[in-house]
Design an enzyme around this catalytic site. Structure first.
Site, mmCIF file in Angstrom:
data_model
loop_
_atom_site.group_PDB
_atom_site.id
_atom_site.type_symbol
_atom_site.label_atom_id
_atom_site.label_comp_id
_atom_site.label_asym_id
_atom_site.label_seq_id
_atom_site.Cartn_x
_atom_site.Cartn_y
_atom_site.Cartn_z
ATOM 1 N N ILE A 1 0.639 -1.336 0.049
ATOM 2 C CA ILE A 1 -0.002 0.119 0.153
ATOM 3 C C ILE A 1 1.057 1.305 0.073
ATOM 4 O O ILE A 1 1.781 1.387 0.871
ATOM 5 C CB ILE A 1 -0.771 0.105 1.291
ATOM 6 C CG1 ILE A 1 -1.810 -1.269 1.100
ATOM 7 C CG2 ILE A 1 -1.553 1.304 1.243
ATOM 8 C CD1 ILE A 1 -2.611 -1.577 2.600
ATOM 9 N N GLU B 1 1.271 4.185 1.398
ATOM 10 C CA GLU B 1 0.615 5.254 2.323
ATOM 11 C C GLU B 1 0.580 6.713 2.092
ATOM 12 O O GLU B 1 -0.365 7.487 2.348
ATOM 13 C CB GLU B 1 1.063 4.894 3.763
ATOM 14 C CG GLU B 1 0.896 3.423 4.520
ATOM 15 C CD GLU B 1 1.914 2.376 3.949
ATOM 16 O OE1 GLU B 1 2.757 2.730 2.910
ATOM 17 O OE2 GLU B 1 1.897 1.383 4.513
ATOM 18 N N ASP C 1 -17.454 29.843 -25.907
ATOM 19 C CA ASP C 1 -18.173 31.029 -26.348
ATOM 20 C C ASP C 1 -17.333 31.898 -26.976
ATOM 21 O O ASP C 1 -16.258 32.022 -26.946
ATOM 22 C CB ASP C 1 -18.947 31.735 -25.116
ATOM 23 C CG ASP C 1 -19.936 32.939 -25.277
ATOM 24 O OD1 ASP C 1 -20.543 32.603 -26.350
ATOM 25 O OD2 ASP C 1 -19.745 33.582 -24.606
ATOM 26 N N ASN D 1 8.162 3.980 3.631
ATOM 27 C CA ASN D 1 6.992 4.461 2.637
ATOM 28 C C ASN D 1 6.555 5.537 2.972
ATOM 29 O O ASN D 1 6.285 6.835 2.165
ATOM 30 C CB ASN D 1 5.799 3.455 3.128
ATOM 31 C CG ASN D 1 5.833 2.168 2.333
ATOM 32 O OD1 ASN D 1 7.002 1.672 1.765
ATOM 33 N ND2 ASN D 1 4.881 1.376 2.416
#
Length: 968
Positions: free
Chosen positions: A296, A298, A340, A717
């Protein structure tokens, strides 16, 4: 629905039970106000800041992180039942939750800041209305108007409700915010044929439009939501807020990562249990959870938020306010911009571009350079004397056409106020729509001269002389033919032609006959120069631009030619054709249409929806109320901050504070870079995580123990990875991305990243595992012989760490005791592996560049100062955690200074330097592989491919030349 425009005034009075002479009674007005409500549009509900904050916690990645945080506390309890729980077990939980909270705070702060920026742009005025009630005129709040009220309108006021004009005198309204028309429209009280095109309802005054000239009386036929603006407001509310492409990709990525992490955890747990026996299941569960946490990323959520926050700040400095963080990336994904015309591609300011002088057409700049002459002086007076507009500083009052004449005169050194004071106006005949002329009688050098301006055909019909080369001669049919031919040529290019004449008057009587033709000017709302350049940039970046306007097709095509958008009539489609086309028919042709003319707000929504149905990521830019529904419907709505209405700003995702279409390309560049930076960060994070997982898996399968603890993984991490990934997000822009086409289709975040992630993961893992084995060579086998002999694990002393570790693995100790002993034994291997893992990304992070490398045959080294600083910070922090007593051994489980079996000495300090040297190896290998791939690609391009590239370049160049010719 009542057809108010085709109804006679008496019919309307009867329908609404009112009288245009006396108005409603106060009693009746109060009754209707209670029944139908106030003349207001409902205010959009604002999401409280705390809801935005809480919502950030239920996003997929945040949920995964919180689950990992809980597991990091539960895992030690399972692996060591009955043992006392200390603060050490909560470190992981605290760190992960801090990351989640910081991310939520960043998102909330950015959202609130953007909302405040939008609020600051809103008008604080409270509109008023002059009404007739009980025979008396009175001023009331516009919100108190009711259907049937008689409203008096004057120049310079906003229309307070939807009105059917019942009396009018030279009454003009600027309807640009609703219809997109750049020139004010003359309104009449006469009944007209029923129509659905708003721009053609010439007897209806629409709510929130602006009166520019004349006076009128109207009956209120609609208030609040029952007005055209009200319908637009309802259409906006019906458009559900959808996720941006980035949000969808992150959400999908979060689900994929959570599944992968779960599967890896289950697989490793079962594998270790089968190999090592289920007795040590709690320890194996801890290894599995460590691996799952390792998968994972983190810090990804925080990295994305910080990257987007820095981008929004940078964009704000470049006049782009982003209301929602993820909208930055959406800008980069856009492959069609619907815009536009008025005020966005054009200046919303009528400007003289051509002059008919001596029966020939010349550019206005050329005319300005002509020497002074009698003829030029007469034209100058004709520009400003029969003219009621005023320009003073930034203040501009009057009709846009007349203001254009004054601006042109000012370029020749004439101040209109000075001229009007010097040449006093004696008499005038005001402009009206039937004559299409305006005349004034002025005193000029003791002479009385009449000046007339108006439509060229009308003016020529009352002229009998013409001035050519400063001489007055008789006006012939040949002259008229030449002038009209010149006028038609100018009109074909969508220029508005206004002619001028004069006459010396003897008896002070102003008559529109027997005049002398002086010349004419042609004007247009010119395109912004920067818009032309921006459209070229868009085309180069693979982004198509479509112009959507309320103007007629001829005018729209002429503007489109100047912009380089369209050159042929088949590239233009009008609203009358749109109305007859089914959705399927529009889908078939929409790829080739570049101009949509004479459109209503509902047409704009249909156009955007059709493009989205075909898989395009659509941006809509605009400033008017008529743009709001399509701004809301588009994937990314871009409103103008200066001229934009509150409704448009509310409906948009992004606001350009300088009203410059070119600024949107700055946003596109930023958006593409944001996405690229996020992908680079993901490559770093996932490659690094893969390396950790492979390293842990290999060592765990060999020695049945995780070489790294959960705290090691979290440090890697959350500290090392986060520093580097955030720095990647803060890095310089890569302008080569604007030479690539935007990605089409549902491409996930991992598209194109699998091979780079595997390359980083495998090379780093091999080096980390090698570092582990080299580190184990520093194990103090002498001290361990004493411990192992005491525990009867070995019978004979040995100097081989491999023999000692195998003895521990095969001992009769309980699973918990055996794993605790193994955990202590591998500390030198863990330390060496930790050093290599935390140091290696400090080098190879600089090589992660996913960009347009195929477009150049030279390797362009782009130095990122933030990444260099981040690498140095991570290096200092890592040296700190490796060397600081207590932090290295007690918290991270590395070699320290206290334990006899695992302390730094002069005999083992070499491990630090060797592990550091090994950490450079992935950088060198990746550099070598990338260099080989880069040059192999460019050197392997065969003659056939080279010819194809050359042909493509020639075709592209030829197309550009053809476009230039058509434009001329």
């Amino acid at each position: 629905m009542d057809s108010w425009e085709s109804s006679q005034i008496k019919e309307i009075e009867n329908k609404l039970d009112t009288d245009i002479k006396t108005g409603l009674t106060e009693e009746e007005a109060t009754k209707r106000l209670i029944e139908n409500g106030k003349n207001e549009l409902p205010t959009a509900k604002v999401t409280p800041w705390w809801v935005t904050f809480l919502h950030a916690f239920v996003e997929p990645l945040q949920l995964i992180l919180m689950f990992a945080a809980v597991i990091s506390v539960v895992a030690p309890l399972i692996s060591s039942p009955g043992e006392k729980i200390g603060f050490h077990e909560f470190i992981d939980f605290v760190v992960i939750m801090l990351i989640v909270i910081v991310d939520a705070v960043l998102e909330t702060v950015q959202t609130v800041k953007a909302r405040k920026s939008v609020d600051a742009l809103k008008s604080l005025s409270k509109p008023k209305a002059v009404v007739l009630r009980d025979h008396n005129q009175k001023e009331i709040d516009a919100s108190d108007l009711v259907v049937g009220d008689i409203v008096i309108l004057e120049a310079g006021k906003y229309v307070p409700a939807e009105l059917r004009i019942v009396q009018s005198a030279d009454f003009m309204i600027d309807e640009a915010i609703l219809t997109g028309e750049s020139v004010p429209v003359e309104k009449t009280h006469k009944a007209i044929k029923e129509t659905t095109i708003l721009a053609e309802k010439t007897n209806i005054a629409f709510m929130s439009t602006f009166t520019t000239a004349g006076r009128a009386v109207g009956i209120v036929i609609g208030t609040g939501l029952n007005t055209e603006i009200g319908k637009i407001s309802e259409a906006i509310d019906k458009n559900e807020e959808t996720e941006t492409p980035l949000e969808k990709k992150i959400s999908k990525f979060g689900y994929v990562i959570s599944c992968v992490a779960g599967l890896i955890g289950i697989f490793v747990f079962l594998l270790l249990s089968l190999v090592g026996g289920f007795e040590a299941w709690a320890s194996y569960l801890m290894v599995a959870i460590t691996l799952a946490i390792g998968v994972i990323p983190e810090s990804l959520a925080a990295v994305i938020s910080i990257t987007l926050s820095f981008s929004t700040k940078r964009m704000a400095n470049n006049n782009v306010i982003v209301k929602k963080l993820a909208s930055v990336e959406t800008l980069g994904s856009v492959n069609v911009i619907c815009t536009d015309k008025t005020g966005t591609l054009t200046q919303n300011k009528m400007t003289v571009k051509k002059v008919i002088d001596n029966n020939r057409i010349m550019d206005s700049d050329e005319y300005l350079g002509l020497d002074k002459s009698i003829q030029k002086e007469l034209l100058l007076k004709a520009l400003v004397l029969p003219n009621d507009s005023i320009t003073e500083g930034n203040e501009r009052i009057g009709d846009p056409t007349e203001l254009a004449l004054v601006d042109f005169a000012e370029l020749m050194g004439v101040d209109e106020l000075v001229y009007r004071k010097k040449f006093e106006r004696i008499d005038e005949i005001p402009f009206d729509s039937e004559r299409k002329l305006m005349s004034t009688l002025n005193t000029v050098d003791k002479k009385t001269i009449a000046f007339t301006k108006g439509a060229i055909d009308q003016l020529l019909s009352i002229c009998d002389h013409i001035m050519i080369e400063n001489k007055v001669i008789k006006l012939t049919e040949s002259h008229k033919h030449e002038i009209m031919r010149a006028s038609i040529n100018l009109s074909d290019d969508a220029l508005r032609v206004l002619a001028f004449a004069y006459k010396e008057v003897k008896n002070n009587k102003l008559e529109e006959k027997g005049l002398t033709f002086i010349g004419a000017v042609a004007m247009i709302d010119p395109v912004r120069k920067e818009a032309v350049q921006a459209i070229e940039e868009a085309h180069a970046a693979g982004v198509e631009v479509c112009m959507i306007t309320g103007d007629h097709a001829i005018t729209a095509l002429a503007i489109a030619r100047d912009l380089g958008l369209a050159y042929e009539e088949k590239q233009v489609i009008s609203s009358d054709k749109l109305d007859t086309m089914s959705d399927a028919e529009l889908e078939e042709v929409i790829d080739n249409i570049r101009v949509f003319a004479r459109v209503n707000p509902e047409h704009k929504v249909k156009i955007v929806a059709t493009l989205q149905k075909k898989g395009y990521i659509v941006s809509m830019t605009g400033d008017g109320v008529n743009d709001a529904p399509s701004l809301s419907k588009a994937d990314i709505g871009v409103a103008m901050g200066i001229t934009g209405t509150d409704v448009a700003k509310q409906a948009s995702d992004v606001i350009l504070t300088d009203d410059n279409f070119a600024t949107i390309m700055t946003g596109v560049n930023e958006g593409r870079n944001v996405y690229q930076k996020i992908k680079r960060a993901i490559t770093l994070l996932m490659g690094f995580n893969l390396a950790n997982v492979l390293s842990i898996l290999i060592i765990s399968l060999i020695f049945k123990i995780s070489p790294l603890e959960a705290t090691n993984i979290l440090y890697i991490n959350l500290i090392v990875e986060s520093c580097l990934a955030i720095a990647i997000g803060m890095g310089p822009l890569d302008d080569t991305l604007m030479k690539l086409k935007p990605q089409v289709g549902k491409n996930g975040l991992l598209k194109g990243l699998i091979l780079p992630i595997i390359k980083i993961g495998v090379l780093s893992a091999l080096c980390s595992v090698g570092s582990f084995f080299i580190g184990m060579m520093a194990t103090n086998t002498g001290e361990w012989n004493t411990i192992l002999l005491d525990k009867n694990i070995i019978n004979v002393a040995t100097d081989s760490w491999l023999d000692q570790i195998h003895a521990i693995m095969n001992s009769s100790l309980s699973a918990i005791e055996r794993n605790k002993l193994l955990d202590e034994y591998i500390v030198f291997g863990r330390t060496a592996m930790f050093i290599t893992i935390v140091m290696s990304p400090l080098f190879f992070a600089h090589l992660i560049k996913i960009s347009n490398w195929k477009a150049s045959k030279k390797i362009k080294l782009q130095i990122s100062k933030p990444l260099i600083y981040a690498s140095l910070i991570a290096l200092v922090l890592s040296i700190g955690v490796i060397t600081i007593p207590g932090l290295n051994d007690s918290i991270l489980g590395l070699v320290g200074y206290s334990k006899a079996t695992s302390k730094w000495t002069s005999d083992n300090i070499w491990i630090m330097f060797v592990a550091f040297a090994i950490s450079i190896v992935p950088f060198l290998l990746i550099l070598m592989i990338d260099t080989i791939v880069f040059y192999s690609y460019h050197l392997s391009v065969g003659n056939w491919q080279k010819n194809q590239i050359l042909i493509a370049e020639m075709i592209n160049q030829d197309a550009k030349e053809q476009n230039k010719k058509r434009k001329k």
